[in-house]
Enzyme design. Structure first.
Site, short mmCIF file in Angstrom:
data_model
loop_
_atom_site.label_atom_id
_atom_site.label_comp_id
_atom_site.label_asym_id
_atom_site.label_seq_id
_atom_site.Cartn_x
_atom_site.Cartn_y
_atom_site.Cartn_z
N HIS A 33 39.91 54.21 52.41
CA HIS A 33 38.91 53.10 51.93
C HIS A 33 37.80 53.64 51.58
O HIS A 33 37.01 53.01 50.77
CB HIS A 33 38.94 52.05 53.17
CG HIS A 33 40.17 51.70 53.29
ND1 HIS A 33 40.83 51.78 54.76
CD2 HIS A 33 40.92 50.69 52.74
CE1 HIS A 33 41.92 51.35 54.83
NE2 HIS A 33 42.02 50.53 53.70
N LYS A 146 47.29 54.64 45.70
CA LYS A 146 48.24 54.76 46.80
C LYS A 146 49.10 53.46 46.56
O LYS A 146 50.23 53.69 47.08
CB LYS A 146 47.67 54.78 48.09
CG LYS A 146 48.49 54.18 49.07
CD LYS A 146 48.51 55.09 50.48
CE LYS A 146 49.57 54.45 51.63
NZ LYS A 146 49.48 52.90 51.50
N ASP A 147 48.60 52.42 46.30
CA ASP A 147 49.39 51.28 46.06
C ASP A 147 49.50 51.03 44.62
O ASP A 147 48.75 50.06 43.91
CB ASP A 147 48.52 50.06 46.70
CG ASP A 147 48.58 50.30 48.16
OD1 ASP A 147 49.65 50.17 48.97
OD2 ASP A 147 47.38 50.55 48.59
P1 AMP Z 1 44.51 47.89 52.39
O1 AMP Z 1 43.22 47.76 53.33
O2 AMP Z 1 45.69 48.97 52.85
O3 AMP Z 1 45.10 46.83 51.64
O4 AMP Z 1 43.71 48.87 51.26
C1 AMP Z 1 42.75 48.63 50.54
C2 AMP Z 1 42.41 49.22 49.33
O5 AMP Z 1 42.22 50.72 49.67
C3 AMP Z 1 43.50 49.28 48.34
O6 AMP Z 1 43.08 49.30 46.97
C4 AMP Z 1 44.48 50.47 48.64
O7 AMP Z 1 45.38 50.89 47.42
C5 AMP Z 1 43.14 51.39 48.88
N1 AMP Z 1 43.98 52.71 49.73
C6 AMP Z 1 44.55 52.59 50.89
N2 AMP Z 1 44.98 53.77 51.45
C7 AMP Z 1 44.23 54.69 50.48
C8 AMP Z 1 44.56 56.01 50.29
N3 AMP Z 1 45.14 56.68 51.02
N4 AMP Z 1 43.90 56.56 49.40
C9 AMP Z 1 43.00 55.64 48.37
N5 AMP Z 1 42.81 54.46 48.53
C10 AMP Z 1 43.56 54.09 49.58
#
Ligand code: AMP
Length: 274
Positions: A33, A146-147
């Protein structure tokens, strides 16, 4: 850094700023993040970081319940950042009472992999992202590779709805052993954490195999290997040529391998270019 639970307070502050970035998250922040936030700060004068566990994108109520939340810790992590506005809404600041998720139809790509395994998930993601983009009208929005399927979904959403925002994909940040950082990693116990490293090992093996074998042979080999890994239950392993699924994305020349699996009870996903 300052935190706000009302979107109206943020809108007042960013209204005349010009270049505003947004980084939507569900909190339990980690280096993945933070890398998005740092990237956003290199381009935008102000960056909105939203922290909201969006119930609409969970297809499973126990997954929603156990999703890690720690807002105090998140705010501490963000304390040293200048020029960020942290948006920490409750449901009422985002949704009307009894509001239902929107139904989008973005074609075949949203019906495979995550779209197939988690019915309604992408409609939930698109609903919240559309809301955030319309709410704050940012010039740039940052999402992690990652997503990857989610990243494509959002690019499609923006294109179809003709929203004026650049969607910027950011590389996956990994632990030293290669495991992709994820808020869910902290739910793994010690032996599950050891098994989880096999996700990137399988992806890297697929990359090696694919140099000299067909897609089918590579897939078969990886599926066989995955069966031998303790604690790990594969949900899918796919290799996709992105030119087959999109005629407008810049990633279209890439071939990527995708994995989703359960490690113990924890669901993890990852992907790499192969
Ligand atoms: P989340 O809180 O899991 O919904 O993720 C929020 C954002 O952070 C999304 O755009 C994810 O794809 C990105 N994200 C989560 N994990 C990673 C990672 N390891 N590397 C890069 N971006 C990430």
């Amino acid at each position: 850094m300052r935190a706000y639970s009302s979107h109206k307070d943020i809108i007042k502050l960013v209204d005349k700023v010009g270049s505003v970035g947004i980084v939507p998250t569900m909190g339990s922040l980690h280096e993945g993040h933070l890398s998005l936030i740092r990237k956003a700060l290199t381009k935008n004068k102000k960056v909105i970081v939203s922290i909201y566990v969006n119930p609409m994108q969970f297809d499973n109520s126990s997954d929603l319940k156990k999703y890690p939340r720690n807002i105090k810790y998140d705010l501490q992590k963000l304390e040293s950042f200048n020029d960020i506005l942290v948006y920490t809404p409750d449901d009422n600041d985002i949704y009307e009472e009894d509001e239902k998720k929107k139904k989008y139809n973005f074609g075949q790509f949203t019906k495979i992999m995550e779209g197939k395994i988690r019915p309604g998930h992408f409609d939930g993601v698109a609903t919240i992202v559309e809301k955030l983009l319309r709410m704050f009208n940012p010039s740039d929005a940052y999402f992690g590779e990652k997503d990857f399927q989610q990243l494509i979904l959002i690019k499609t959403l923006v294109k179809k709805l003709k929203l004026k925002v650049n969607i910027i994909g950011c590389e996956t940040i990994r632990e030293d052993d290669g495991l992709a950082m994820s808020s869910r990693n902290k739910l793994l116990d010690i032996s599950e954490r050891k098994s989880a490293v096999n996700i990137i090992r399988l992806l890297r093996k697929a990359k090696q195999l694919y140099k000299n074998s067909t897609l089918e042979e590579t897939k078969r080999n990886i599926l066989k290997d995955a069966l031998l890994i303790e604690n790990l239950k594969l949900e899918y392993f796919e290799i996709l040529d992105l030119s087959m699924i999109s005629d407008f994305l810049e990633e279209e020349k890439e071939i990527r391998a995708f994995i989703a699996c359960k490690v113990g009870k924890i669901r993890l996903i990852d992907n790499i270019v192969i």
